[in-house]
Design an enzyme around this catalytic site. Structure first.
Site, PDB file in Angstrom:
ATOM      1  N   GLN A  39      -2.748  10.584  18.480  1.00  0.00           N
ATOM      2  CA  GLN A  39      -3.436  10.182  17.251  1.00  0.00           C
ATOM      3  C   GLN A  39      -3.308  11.289  16.191  1.00  0.00           C
ATOM      4  N   GLU A  99      12.206   2.680 -10.453  1.00  0.00           N
ATOM      5  CA  GLU A  99      12.476   4.040 -10.961  1.00  0.00           C
ATOM      6  C   GLU A  99      13.567   4.722 -10.140  1.00  0.00           C
ATOM      7  N   ARG A 151     -14.240   6.271  15.746  1.00  0.00           N
ATOM      8  CA  ARG A 151     -13.822   5.399  16.838  1.00  0.00           C
ATOM      9  C   ARG A 151     -13.709   6.197  18.132  1.00  0.00           C
ATOM     10  N   THR A 160      16.809  -3.401 -16.269  1.00  0.00           N
ATOM     11  CA  THR A 160      17.357  -4.253 -15.217  1.00  0.00           C
ATOM     12  C   THR A 160      17.735  -5.646 -15.711  1.00  0.00           C
ATOM     13  N   GLY A 214      -6.469  -2.731  16.046  1.00  0.00           N
ATOM     14  CA  GLY A 214      -6.724  -4.084  15.558  1.00  0.00           C
ATOM     15  C   GLY A 214      -7.506  -4.102  14.252  1.00  0.00           C
ATOM     16  N   GLY A 235       6.072 -10.583 -18.331  1.00  0.00           N
ATOM     17  CA  GLY A 235       5.880 -11.923 -17.774  1.00  0.00           C
ATOM     18  C   GLY A 235       4.904 -12.794 -18.548  1.00  0.00           C
ATOM     19  N   GLY A 254       7.992  -4.944 -16.614  1.00  0.00           N
ATOM     20  CA  GLY A 254       6.544  -4.951 -16.394  1.00  0.00           C
ATOM     21  C   GLY A 254       5.829  -5.164 -17.713  1.00  0.00           C
TER      22      GLY A 254
HETATM   23  C1  LIG Z   1      -3.784 -10.350  15.089  1.00  0.00           C
HETATM   24  C2  LIG Z   1      -4.484  -9.921  16.336  1.00  0.00           C
HETATM   25  C3  LIG Z   1      -4.763 -10.849  17.319  1.00  0.00           C
HETATM   26  C4  LIG Z   1      -5.441 -10.480  18.480  1.00  0.00           C
HETATM   27  N1  LIG Z   1      -5.727 -11.434  19.426  1.00  0.00           N
HETATM   28  C5  LIG Z   1      -6.453 -11.075  20.515  1.00  0.00           C
HETATM   29  C6  LIG Z   1      -6.852 -12.038  21.472  1.00  0.00           C
HETATM   30  O1  LIG Z   1      -6.528 -13.223  21.358  1.00  0.00           O
HETATM   31  N2  LIG Z   1      -7.616 -11.642  22.520  1.00  0.00           N
HETATM   32  C7  LIG Z   1      -7.987 -10.348  22.658  1.00  0.00           C
HETATM   33  O2  LIG Z   1      -8.682 -10.046  23.611  1.00  0.00           O
HETATM   34  N3  LIG Z   1      -7.640  -9.402  21.776  1.00  0.00           N
HETATM   35  C8  LIG Z   1      -6.891  -9.735  20.704  1.00  0.00           C
HETATM   36  N4  LIG Z   1      -6.533  -8.767  19.781  1.00  0.00           N
HETATM   37  C9  LIG Z   1      -7.042  -7.411  19.937  1.00  0.00           C
HETATM   38  C10 LIG Z   1      -5.983  -6.454  20.448  1.00  0.00           C
HETATM   39  O3  LIG Z   1      -5.702  -6.738  21.766  1.00  0.00           O
HETATM   40  C11 LIG Z   1      -6.492  -5.022  20.253  1.00  0.00           C
HETATM   41  O4  LIG Z   1      -6.519  -4.769  18.872  1.00  0.00           O
HETATM   42  C12 LIG Z   1      -5.620  -4.005  20.963  1.00  0.00           C
HETATM   43  O5  LIG Z   1      -5.824  -4.104  22.327  1.00  0.00           O
HETATM   44  C13 LIG Z   1      -5.951  -2.562  20.537  1.00  0.00           C
HETATM   45  O6  LIG Z   1      -7.284  -2.289  20.723  1.00  0.00           O
HETATM   46  P1  LIG Z   1      -8.193  -1.764  19.533  1.00  0.00           P
HETATM   47  O7  LIG Z   1      -7.911  -2.535  18.325  1.00  0.00           O
HETATM   48  O8  LIG Z   1      -9.580  -1.706  19.997  1.00  0.00           O
HETATM   49  O9  LIG Z   1      -7.668  -0.294  19.265  1.00  0.00           O
HETATM   50  P2  LIG Z   1      -8.197   1.036  19.964  1.00  0.00           P
HETATM   51  O10 LIG Z   1      -8.065   0.922  21.417  1.00  0.00           O
HETATM   52  O11 LIG Z   1      -9.509   1.388  19.396  1.00  0.00           O
HETATM   53  O12 LIG Z   1      -7.115   2.049  19.434  1.00  0.00           O
HETATM   54  C14 LIG Z   1      -7.260   2.712  18.184  1.00  0.00           C
HETATM   55  C15 LIG Z   1      -6.331   3.890  18.171  1.00  0.00           C
HETATM   56  O13 LIG Z   1      -6.691   4.802  19.208  1.00  0.00           O
HETATM   57  C16 LIG Z   1      -5.575   5.102  19.996  1.00  0.00           C
HETATM   58  N5  LIG Z   1      -5.972   5.317  21.392  1.00  0.00           N
HETATM   59  C17 LIG Z   1      -6.831   4.600  22.123  1.00  0.00           C
HETATM   60  N6  LIG Z   1      -6.876   5.083  23.376  1.00  0.00           N
HETATM   61  C18 LIG Z   1      -6.015   6.131  23.434  1.00  0.00           C
HETATM   62  C19 LIG Z   1      -5.596   7.040  24.445  1.00  0.00           C
HETATM   63  N7  LIG Z   1      -6.081   6.980  25.671  1.00  0.00           N
HETATM   64  N8  LIG Z   1      -4.667   7.963  24.133  1.00  0.00           N
HETATM   65  C20 LIG Z   1      -4.169   8.047  22.905  1.00  0.00           C
HETATM   66  N9  LIG Z   1      -4.530   7.221  21.908  1.00  0.00           N
HETATM   67  C21 LIG Z   1      -5.442   6.277  22.169  1.00  0.00           C
HETATM   68  C22 LIG Z   1      -4.674   3.899  19.863  1.00  0.00           C
HETATM   69  O14 LIG Z   1      -3.356   4.262  20.136  1.00  0.00           O
HETATM   70  C23 LIG Z   1      -4.886   3.508  18.430  1.00  0.00           C
HETATM   71  O15 LIG Z   1      -4.080   4.278  17.595  1.00  0.00           O
HETATM   72  C24 LIG Z   1      -5.838  -9.134  18.646  1.00  0.00           C
HETATM   73  C25 LIG Z   1      -5.538  -8.195  17.651  1.00  0.00           C
HETATM   74  C26 LIG Z   1      -4.870  -8.570  16.508  1.00  0.00           C
HETATM   75  C27 LIG Z   1      -4.566  -7.534  15.467  1.00  0.00           C
HETATM   76  C1  LIG Z   2       7.572  -4.194  -8.871  1.00  0.00           C
HETATM   77  C2  LIG Z   2       8.791  -3.880  -9.681  1.00  0.00           C
HETATM   78  C3  LIG Z   2       8.654  -3.546 -11.024  1.00  0.00           C
HETATM   79  C4  LIG Z   2       9.780  -3.279 -11.802  1.00  0.00           C
HETATM   80  N1  LIG Z   2       9.616  -3.000 -13.137  1.00  0.00           N
HETATM   81  C5  LIG Z   2      10.712  -2.818 -13.922  1.00  0.00           C
HETATM   82  C6  LIG Z   2      10.600  -2.601 -15.330  1.00  0.00           C
HETATM   83  O1  LIG Z   2       9.500  -2.558 -15.865  1.00  0.00           O
HETATM   84  N2  LIG Z   2      11.737  -2.467 -16.041  1.00  0.00           N
HETATM   85  C7  LIG Z   2      12.961  -2.522 -15.480  1.00  0.00           C
HETATM   86  O2  LIG Z   2      13.941  -2.380 -16.188  1.00  0.00           O
HETATM   87  N3  LIG Z   2      13.119  -2.719 -14.147  1.00  0.00           N
HETATM   88  C8  LIG Z   2      12.021  -2.874 -13.362  1.00  0.00           C
HETATM   89  N4  LIG Z   2      12.179  -3.088 -12.015  1.00  0.00           N
HETATM   90  C9  LIG Z   2      13.526  -3.211 -11.449  1.00  0.00           C
HETATM   91  C10 LIG Z   2      13.965  -1.987 -10.699  1.00  0.00           C
HETATM   92  O3  LIG Z   2      14.200  -0.963 -11.585  1.00  0.00           O
HETATM   93  C11 LIG Z   2      15.211  -2.346  -9.867  1.00  0.00           C
HETATM   94  O4  LIG Z   2      14.795  -3.217  -8.858  1.00  0.00           O
HETATM   95  C12 LIG Z   2      15.878  -1.116  -9.274  1.00  0.00           C
HETATM   96  O5  LIG Z   2      16.486  -0.400 -10.276  1.00  0.00           O
HETATM   97  C13 LIG Z   2      16.909  -1.477  -8.213  1.00  0.00           C
HETATM   98  O6  LIG Z   2      17.863  -2.343  -8.739  1.00  0.00           O
HETATM   99  P1  LIG Z   2      18.180  -3.735  -8.034  1.00  0.00           P
HETATM  100  O7  LIG Z   2      16.908  -4.371  -7.672  1.00  0.00           O
HETATM  101  O8  LIG Z   2      19.083  -4.475  -8.926  1.00  0.00           O
HETATM  102  O9  LIG Z   2      18.902  -3.338  -6.711  1.00  0.00           O
HETATM  103  P2  LIG Z   2      20.480  -3.156  -6.517  1.00  0.00           P
HETATM  104  O10 LIG Z   2      20.957  -2.125  -7.443  1.00  0.00           O
HETATM  105  O11 LIG Z   2      21.132  -4.463  -6.518  1.00  0.00           O
HETATM  106  O12 LIG Z   2      20.489  -2.560  -5.062  1.00  0.00           O
HETATM  107  C14 LIG Z   2      20.504  -3.395  -3.924  1.00  0.00           C
HETATM  108  C15 LIG Z   2      20.935  -2.567  -2.752  1.00  0.00           C
HETATM  109  O13 LIG Z   2      22.247  -2.074  -2.968  1.00  0.00           O
HETATM  110  C16 LIG Z   2      22.289  -0.693  -2.783  1.00  0.00           C
HETATM  111  N5  LIG Z   2      23.253  -0.073  -3.677  1.00  0.00           N
HETATM  112  C17 LIG Z   2      23.450  -0.324  -4.983  1.00  0.00           C
HETATM  113  N6  LIG Z   2      24.389   0.493  -5.456  1.00  0.00           N
HETATM  114  C18 LIG Z   2      24.790   1.293  -4.451  1.00  0.00           C
HETATM  115  C19 LIG Z   2      25.726   2.359  -4.324  1.00  0.00           C
HETATM  116  N7  LIG Z   2      26.465   2.778  -5.340  1.00  0.00           N
HETATM  117  N8  LIG Z   2      25.849   2.967  -3.132  1.00  0.00           N
HETATM  118  C20 LIG Z   2      25.113   2.573  -2.094  1.00  0.00           C
HETATM  119  N9  LIG Z   2      24.224   1.569  -2.152  1.00  0.00           N
HETATM  120  C21 LIG Z   2      24.071   0.931  -3.330  1.00  0.00           C
HETATM  121  C22 LIG Z   2      20.885  -0.221  -3.063  1.00  0.00           C
HETATM  122  O14 LIG Z   2      20.647   1.001  -2.424  1.00  0.00           O
HETATM  123  C23 LIG Z   2      20.066  -1.357  -2.515  1.00  0.00           C
HETATM  124  O15 LIG Z   2      19.907  -1.188  -1.154  1.00  0.00           O
HETATM  125  C24 LIG Z   2      11.050  -3.335 -11.222  1.00  0.00           C
HETATM  126  C25 LIG Z   2      11.191  -3.639  -9.867  1.00  0.00           C
HETATM  127  C26 LIG Z   2      10.085  -3.900  -9.090  1.00  0.00           C
HETATM  128  C27 LIG Z   2      10.255  -4.232  -7.639  1.00  0.00           C
END
Ligand SMILES: Cc1cc2nc3c(=O)[nH]c(=O)nc-3n(C[C@H](O)[C@H](O)[C@H](O)COP(=O)(O)OP(=O)(O)OC[C@H]3O[C@@H](n4cnc5c(N)ncnc54)[C@H](O)[C@@H]3O)c2cc1C
Ligand SMILES: Cc1cc2nc3c(=O)[nH]c(=O)nc-3n(C[C@H](O)[C@H](O)[C@H](O)COP(=O)(O)OP(=O)(O)OC[C@H]3O[C@@H](n4cnc5c(N)ncnc54)[C@H](O)[C@@H]3O)c2cc1C
Lengths: 679, 679
Positions: free
Chosen positions: A331, A430, A313, A140, A407, A182, A179
């Site tokens: 789920q 790749e 859970r 690249t 959460g 650096g 890779g």
């Molecule tokens: C960044 C962040 C900030 C937050 N801030 C606040 C805040 O300020 N105050 C606050 O009160 N809370 C806060 N929350 C909590 C948030 O409201 C809860 O995470 C959310 O309500 C989901 O509840 P849980 O995490 O307990 O998930 P759960 O209810 O345990 O759910 C877990 C999984 O079970 C599934 N599930 C649960 N019940 C059912 C069902 N009946 N049918 C099918 N699937 C089900 C869910 O879809 C989910 O995939 C925060 C969360 C985050 C990530």
């Molecule tokens: C963590 C990491 C490690 C890496 N390590 C290595 C390494 O060790 N050695 C090395 O040589 N490289 C390395 N790379 C680079 C990597 O191989 C390139 O990022 C990759 O080949 C994609 O090329 P680009 O980033 O230039 O994207 P681009 O080719 O610029 O692509 C950008 C966008 O354009 C689109 N696009 C490009 N051409 C077309 C087309 N003909 N038709 C439709 N869409 C197109 C792509 O799909 C993409 O959405 C690394 C990259 C990462 C993220």
């Protein structure tokens, strides 16, 4: 913390473990080879002695993470066979940054020198193997990734001094992303345009010493640096490299695919430049297999965490007592198709690695043209479709796992965020997924006219044998299932995929012809069939082959309890994959009316519910040890709340005030201080 | 760095800017209200004076990020009207952590006290408004999120002392996740089960002082701490809270939905506990609207970055010269439907905010029962389907943008990784997406029998008027487009969605009946229709309404150049959304044969190509200023390589060796040192 093969401790997960229809230990031994299990067992035993490999107790800074990875690499290299093993380290289920570093600096660097370098360069390879120098490989550039032929680094042969002058015309032509480059590389292998006597012979691989091995200072004429912080894999020192008329001896052209004599005569064993170029790129598929495997490993971790958490859970219930969320249809649907994918993928990637190794063996005995033999091409075609499929499905597996944990899944301590960040790179490197898929569809489009003409094509590993029967398939295959029993047969699903490949191939081909006939040039016609035609074609092609390989694996299974659950896995994966093609099936008249879509979709949720009692044991069979998984909600003992409590009380602030707590109390001071900077 | 309304500097993006069919400034003014634009303009002018709001020059540690957010909040509070404005800060396009903190500690905390607290509590609200105390709101417990009724914190009325005794029976019952609670809150509003004389009256909202405002030390009986590192939004101090028989005066029950007299008599103005509970939850939808808007803002940032990069980045081409990747069909498909989504969403969420505000106005004038009026319910039904749709589509928009930027998109400096991490929380909070969707489908399932009976239902904001005509729609609507011209008509798409909603509603209802008749209990029957029935129903319902509102917005447009591009946006969004229902359309016989699917899918790629020359100007119209966007590949000047060069050379290591470089040279020392820890 225990050993991979030990029992799990009793706890909330027993509820499901007791209901499992099979023995997870037997499943483990069925999916993985003895050698792989042994390697991992020894590796785990080794790394858990090193604090560098244990979960960090505090958040790491960028520099700490980099240093930690560096120490891990050094430890790995100090344990050949146990941690550092060419054949097995792609199975690492730990330390993704270290794994990537080792792959790039050793497998790829040494591999290219070994395969394409002449005698002169084998000394360098040996020094690398001994760890006296440190390599990297860079295709690249800042301005060119996918279009490798467009790179602009130049290597001009200077007959006078018998050297190449390597030059980077501007920053866009800087080699980028290597890779291991650096911070550490002393030597770089990279592509540059080879100029001899003013003529460009296209991209060739060169070697250059870039840093002094004792001081790590770059040589004059070399500017080398680090790419900086990334979304993930921050342990890997991806770097950039700029040459200023830098000279390397002639022998540093890695010349087996094309070389220059001291007289300045260019020669290549290949008939055409494009064949030569294809051979050097095909040689790189090895790293692609590595990406496939590590992607499925990270996805497996995420699903393990989420399935275990869902088994513990509880939320809501029909009566007073709440039920585990794993009992909910949604789920199950959000997790079990991905669990099935991990299983199906594990089997297929081990098969893929097998044929890849076989190919390498053939080349070593044969000659360089074997890279572009039909076997080489078929492997390339398979890998080019498998890599996007794996990495996208695993991306979705990780994301769905994260969301399914609610959460608590958003806590860093849940361990899913890092998996997502690290896996994310696999979508790009790749071979960028969308463009890589074109390799497969282009191949299929190329052979379609021959198929129409009735030429029988040979597929060395049989991935496309049925294409020889395409016309018949298109004319006669129809969906035949009327109920679950008839649907839950693998031949029904395999036949459907065969039909899909033939149909999509025909449609894609015809669409391109239509565009050409309407006046599009080849370039545009090729681009304007991608989204709804070529891409789906290449995915369907690999899906069929993956399913077929899993079927063969099941046929080799002698334990009926395993066999039953493996069949369910395959059916779930198959139906889940088919669901994405319902429109095509209807469109092409393969299915009609109300029933088939319902059957397939209800079949998915029904199969989920048949697998849910086995889900915990299925993840047990593929789970990494707890100290590797490092998730407060996903550990094998199921003690979610206990671990959460510990994690929260020992988090950075825990129940303490921040050092700057007075600024919270006196917030008006901040609010009323005039800004100390003007833009 | 310029002002929002200034011109962009000349550069590589001119190529597309010159081709735009409309004036981006006019578009900006059409999409946003004057007030909103003014607010943002003033806010940007203000924050860019403060280093706390400028992009950090080095990576921030967890503590630094937290402190930065805290300072941002303080500065915001110090600028009422400019940065801190109840009505407008949900439009922040900067500082997501600060925005979330402000929303939780102020809008929600003060809002609940204002709406549900009696006179006694208004003093506390005023203190909070003045910043003398700091609030938070906590519904969630460690063990209960979605199932709020299942929470286990108890508030037992003690007649003797006229106090409530608040108690957390165990860690699972700890209040959890409260935003603003981790480091700062002096007061908490939280749900607890109200016990009077041994009888449980269900979850009620209580207030408790938890930390001393001068020292921030918790009061005896209170244990409070921080949730620790998260995937994103680390500036927000989410916390947990444990009460040990902690006493608060009776007036700290927030009693408008249900209260207790000093005699220990419980009373509520609502007929049933479930009505009472519904009213207190409906009052929380405001925060949901905020999440919707901030989600679409973050998604808009990602699409802006990716579209601009795609306009500059070149790779391959039909001739020697390479073309911008925005010219590729795949790249267009990966970005433009999301760009269209951002536009459509922006219009809809502003409409949503409008009806929400109107509802609040009505309640303020009316009485507490208005929370559960038909208007309240319809708003809830809309919001419950819109929040999952927005947050999932924006999740995909961000991810697709990340991938579309290739390797450079994986750099932290590209700015997309952080967007993903912050937006990720929106899938979970304010109602976990999958469960929230059930609110909408349950409502629709409930009204279906009335529809069948011919009862005419009134929808105050008309989201489901057509349901009254469902039978006719099911019997008579058919897909009528035979070519692009006929397809590219909004009524075709709207009619298709009408049919979809009716069809999915009927199917979902019938499926549930079938399960019930086959012996399933209500709980299971309700759960086993979710994945392929109820969820798709609620999404289709909101899609139709969103499209309809955008159509109305277009009708109000007097500028034909804007109108043309807005129609394309709507068609692209509509077709992109329809594509996900092709199976249902075939299944239900709404479409048949080969043509319709091709027409819709080719219609999508065709519409993408018609929009590609406008894409850069479309993002210009919604883009945040460069210092906010903070992306080396997405800035408005298009100088991708210049910014990349600066970023790489000034990255943490840049071209320097790490401080531990000697360990790289002498790696054998590390490799051969025996591990200094044994497990
Ligand atoms: C960044 C962040 C900030 C937050 N801030 C606040 C805040 O300020 N105050 C606050 O009160 N809370 C806060 N929350 C909590 C948030 O409201 C809860 O995470 C959310 O309500 C989901 O509840 P849980 O995490 O307990 O998930 P759960 O209810 O345990 O759910 C877990 C999984 O079970 C599934 N599930 C649960 N019940 C059912 C069902 N009946 N049918 C099918 N699937 C089900 C869910 O879809 C989910 O995939 C925060 C969360 C985050 C990530
Ligand atoms: C963590 C990491 C490690 C890496 N390590 C290595 C390494 O060790 N050695 C090395 O040589 N490289 C390395 N790379 C680079 C990597 O191989 C390139 O990022 C990759 O080949 C994609 O090329 P680009 O980033 O230039 O994207 P681009 O080719 O610029 O692509 C950008 C966008 O354009 C689109 N696009 C490009 N051409 C077309 C087309 N003909 N038709 C439709 N869409 C197109 C792509 O799909 C993409 O959405 C690394 C990259 C990462 C993220």
């Amino acid at each position: 913390m225990g050993d991979v093969n030990s029992e799990f401790s009793a706890g909330p997960l027993d509820y499901y473990r007791k209901q499992a229809s099979f023995d997870w230990r037997k499943m483990k031994e069925f999916i993985y080879s003895k050698e792989e299990l042994n390697f991992l067992k020894n590796a785990h035993n080794k790394i858990k002695q090193y604090p560098e490999f244990l979960p960090p107790t505090t958040a790491l800074s960028f520099d700490e993470e980099r240093y930690r990875t560096y120490r891990q690499s050094a430890i790995a290299r100090g344990h050949p066979g146990v941690l550092f093993d060419e054949d097995f380290f792609m199975y690492y289920d730990f330390a993704p940054s270290t794994q990537t570093r080792l792959a790039m600096t050793l497998t790829v660097f040494n591999g290219i020198l070994g395969a394409f370098g002449d005698e002169d360069l084998q000394e360098i390879r040996k020094q690398s193997e001994q760890g006296k120098i440190s390599g990297c490989f860079i295709l690249t550039e800042i301005g060119h990734g996918t279009n490798v032929k467009g790179i602009r680094t130049r290597a001009t042969y200077d007959k006078e001094s018998d050297e190449f002058i390597i030059h980077t015309p501007d920053f866009e032509a800087a080699k980028a992303w290597g890779g291991g480059l650096g911070n550490a590389a002393t030597h770089a292998l990279f592509f540059a345009q080879l100029y001899v006597d003013g003529k460009n012979h296209g991209p060739h691989i060169f070697l250059a010493p870039i840093r002094h091995p004792d001081t790590l200072l770059p040589y004059p004429g070399v500017t080398v640096g680090d790419m900086g912080e990334k979304i993930g894999l921050n342990g890997v020192d991806n770097g950039f490299l700029i040459f200023n008329n830098y000279r390397v001896p002639r022998k540093y052209l890695v010349n087996k695919t094309g070389g220059v004599t001291s007289q300045g005569t260019y020669s290549t064993p290949f008939e055409s430049p494009s064949q030569r170029f294809a051979a050097s790129l095909l040689a790189l598929s090895g790293a692609r297999v590595g990406v496939i495997i590590s992607s499925e490993t990270l996805g497996g971790h995420a699903v393990t965490i989420a399935v275990r958490y869902s088994g513990v859970r509880r939320q809501f219930g029909p009566q007073d007592e709440e039920i585990p969320i794993l009992e909910y249809q949604t789920q199950q649907y959000r997790l079990l198709p991905y669990l099935a994918s991990v299983y199906v993928f594990k089997v297929f990637s081990r098969y893929l690695k097998g044929i890849f190794n076989e190919h390498v063996r053939i080349i070593k005995q044969g000659d360089i043209h074997d890279y572009i033999s039909m076997l080489g091409i078929e492997i390339h075609v398979i890998t080019s479709a498998a890599k996007p499929l794996y990495t996208w499905i695993m991306r979705d597996a990780i994301q769905s796992s994260r969301e399914a944990c609610g959460g608590h899944g958003y806590l860093k301590a849940a361990g899913i965020g890092n998996l997502r960040n690290d896996q994310d790179a696999a979508l790009t490197y790749e071979g960028e997924n969308w463009v890589l898929n074109q390799q497969t569809s282009n191949f299929l489009l190329k052979i379609w006219p021959s198929i129409l003409e009735g030429t029988t094509l040979a597929f060395p590993v049989n991935s496309g044998d049925y294409l020889n029967d395409a016309i018949n398939i298109l004319n006669t295959f129809k969906f035949s299932a009327n109920n679950f029993e008839e649907l839950y047969r693998l031949d029904v699903i395999l036949d459907t995929f065969k039909w899909l490949v033939c149909y999509l191939l025909k449609r894609t081909y015809d669409k391109r012809q239509e565009l050409l006939q309407n006046g599009a040039n080849k370039f545009d016609a090729g681009n304007n069939i991608q989204v709804f035609y070529a891409k789906r074609l290449s995915t369907a092609y690999i899906q069929h082959f993956i399913l077929k390989k899993f079927e063969e694996k099941i046929l080799s299974c002698l334990d009926t309890s395993l066999k039953t659950v493996l069949e369910r896995i395959l059916l779930l994966y198959g139906l889940f994959s088919l669901d994405k093609y319902l429109d095509v099936l209807y469109q092409g008249g393969f299915i009609a009316g109300d029933r088939p879509a319902s059957l397939i979709q209800d079949g998915i949720t029904e199969m989920c519910s048949r697998l849910k009692n086995d889900a915990v044991s299925l993840v047990d069979a593929i789970a990494a040890p707890d100290f590797v998984l490092n998730s407060v909600i996903g550990s094998s003992d199921g003690q979610v709340y206990h671990h959460l409590e510990n994690a929260l009380f020992s988090s950075p602030y825990g129940t303490e005030r921040p050092t700057w707590w007075k600024d919270i109390v006196n917030w008006q001071n901040i609010a009323s201080t005039p800004p100390n900077s003007k833009l």
